[in-house]
Design a protein around this motif. Sequence first.
Motif, PDB file in Angstrom:
ATOM      1  N   THR A 100       0.691   4.430   1.232  1.00 23.36           N
ATOM      2  CA  THR A 100       0.027   3.199   1.648  1.00 23.36           C
ATOM      3  C   THR A 100      -1.222   3.547   2.420  1.00 23.36           C
ATOM      4  O   THR A 100      -1.206   3.650   3.661  1.00 23.36           O
ATOM      5  CB  THR A 100       0.974   2.339   2.512  1.00 23.36           C
ATOM      6  OG1 THR A 100       2.229   2.189   1.841  1.00 23.36           O
ATOM      7  CG2 THR A 100       0.375   0.958   2.772  1.00 23.36           C
ATOM      8  N   SER A 153      -3.716   1.852   3.303  1.00 26.02           N
ATOM      9  CA  SER A 153      -4.156   0.849   4.274  1.00 26.02           C
ATOM     10  C   SER A 153      -3.504   1.024   5.636  1.00 26.02           C
ATOM     11  O   SER A 153      -3.985   0.468   6.634  1.00 26.02           O
ATOM     12  CB  SER A 153      -3.908  -0.566   3.743  1.00 26.02           C
ATOM     13  OG  SER A 153      -2.597  -0.711   3.239  1.00 26.02           O
ATOM     14  N   THR A 186      -9.670   2.149  -3.012  1.00 25.33           N
ATOM     15  CA  THR A 186      -8.479   2.448  -2.229  1.00 25.33           C
ATOM     16  C   THR A 186      -7.377   1.464  -2.576  1.00 25.33           C
ATOM     17  O   THR A 186      -7.633   0.281  -2.819  1.00 25.33           O
ATOM     18  CB  THR A 186      -8.735   2.414  -0.711  1.00 25.33           C
ATOM     19  OG1 THR A 186      -7.523   2.790  -0.024  1.00 25.33           O
ATOM     20  CG2 THR A 186      -9.142   1.027  -0.235  1.00 25.33           C
ATOM     21  N   SER A 232      -4.045  -0.617  -1.376  1.00 22.45           N
ATOM     22  CA  SER A 232      -3.682  -1.252  -0.113  1.00 22.45           C
ATOM     23  C   SER A 232      -2.424  -2.073  -0.296  1.00 22.45           C
ATOM     24  O   SER A 232      -2.218  -2.688  -1.349  1.00 22.45           O
ATOM     25  CB  SER A 232      -4.808  -2.169   0.391  1.00 22.45           C
ATOM     26  OG  SER A 232      -5.993  -1.454   0.658  1.00 22.45           O
ATOM     27  N   THR A 258      -3.506  -5.398   5.603  1.00 18.76           N
ATOM     28  CA  THR A 258      -4.926  -5.686   5.431  1.00 18.76           C
ATOM     29  C   THR A 258      -5.286  -6.947   6.208  1.00 18.76           C
ATOM     30  O   THR A 258      -4.419  -7.706   6.641  1.00 18.76           O
ATOM     31  CB  THR A 258      -5.286  -5.881   3.953  1.00 18.76           C
ATOM     32  OG1 THR A 258      -4.611  -7.048   3.451  1.00 18.76           O
ATOM     33  CG2 THR A 258      -4.893  -4.672   3.121  1.00 18.76           C
ATOM     34  N   ILE A 274     -11.028  -2.462  -4.605  1.00 20.83           N
ATOM     35  CA  ILE A 274      -9.753  -2.581  -3.902  1.00 20.83           C
ATOM     36  C   ILE A 274      -8.644  -2.786  -4.927  1.00 20.83           C
ATOM     37  O   ILE A 274      -8.786  -3.594  -5.858  1.00 20.83           O
ATOM     38  CB  ILE A 274      -9.757  -3.783  -2.922  1.00 20.83           C
ATOM     39  CG1 ILE A 274     -10.827  -3.601  -1.845  1.00 20.83           C
ATOM     40  CG2 ILE A 274      -8.381  -3.979  -2.293  1.00 20.83           C
ATOM     41  CD1 ILE A 274     -10.570  -2.462  -0.889  1.00 20.83           C
TER      42      ILE A 274
END
Length: 418
Positions: free
Chosen positions: A111, A113, A141, A143, A148, A164
């Motif tokens: 993960t 994020s 990336t 996430s 977020t 994203i």
Amino acid sequence: MGHAPTARQTGGVTTSAASGASGVIPADADRPVLRDFGSGAFGVYVHVPFCATRCGYCDFNTYTAGELGTSASPQSWLEALRGELATAAAEFGALPSATPAVSTIFVGGGTPSLLGGDGLASVLDAVRANFTLAADAEVTTESNPESTSPEFFERLRAAGYTRISLGMQSAAQHVLKVLDRTHTPGRAVAAAKEARAAGFDHVNLDLIYGTPGETDADLDLSLDAVLAAGVDHVSAYSLIVEDGTALARKVRRGELPAPDDDVLAARYERIDARLAAAGLTWYEVSNWAANDAARCRHNLGYWDGGDWLGAGPGAHSHVGGVRWWNVKHPARYADRVALGGLPAAGWEALTDDERYTEHLMLTVRLRTGLPLADLAPSAHSALDRVLADDLARVSGSNLVLTDRGRLLADGIVRDLLT
């Protein structure tokens, strides 16, 4: 109806069917002996091995804080990552050809994020410090929607990220519960909209279909949510029950039914029809995009046989027909980086036969298809059967899967390789 399409990935890269072949060098042998760069694109994959919790279906190289204890942390991982990137840049600098500009970066996990906006900005800075990025580099990336926020996406956009990818999996609460996912059903859509508001033109949502207990209505709910989010890319994978996972243990004990192949195939057709009607076209068996610019260029680099550096614990790399994979545990990975040299657990120099196998496996899954000229003479009788059974058609000089053929892609590959 056949088998629904699947995508097997490890550390962000598609795994080889030829693992264990004669080209493999024992893990305790010398470090990878590199040749030179190939002619394709060059990307960088960064593996973030941290997760808040472990999803029941996941067999990726990830660790929760409780599993790691004090042996590793995001800070020690980032320090080791910087070391690996510097070492790789030096090793590549000794090759006959100049290191190509990095055309794509993909930060996956795990993960990512969980590192926060500043942490992910530091990851991108570490790549930039050691490699030249192309002016139009795609920087993605992954996430988890729950980690977020609008501020998170704004920080990533300012840092230089361009794409994203959000793990949605399903919009049905009971399906997420079976998968042991930690986000709430509506959060993925909200996160996608926040990313778009922060200036991201390219946003992907991941779906998993065929979870035990999922109904057609549940899938429709998920597709409604995806389309409402206004994303330009969707990835949809059939659930695979991987050995060693919590989900596999539940299936083995009879607590949950195993995914049904016919149901998976029907669900895939349902997904494809809904996405196509909304203007999202498949370009790889499990991926749909609104236009050419929305396609994931990093993954296309894998599928087209390009070169990439996989940095981080357990990540796989490929340069000019030489592949290596890093030690898995974050603490051992950091120790290996500190010793100098690439932190490889093993490596292999692919033979011509292995490279042909992988080229066929990956390229046949693409909408652009497999060049007929690339098929070995031994595949021609199987090719005739595939065409006669309406599993593929000839488009120009390429072999392209039909809608029915996409459901049987793995079997078609096996036939062409026999």
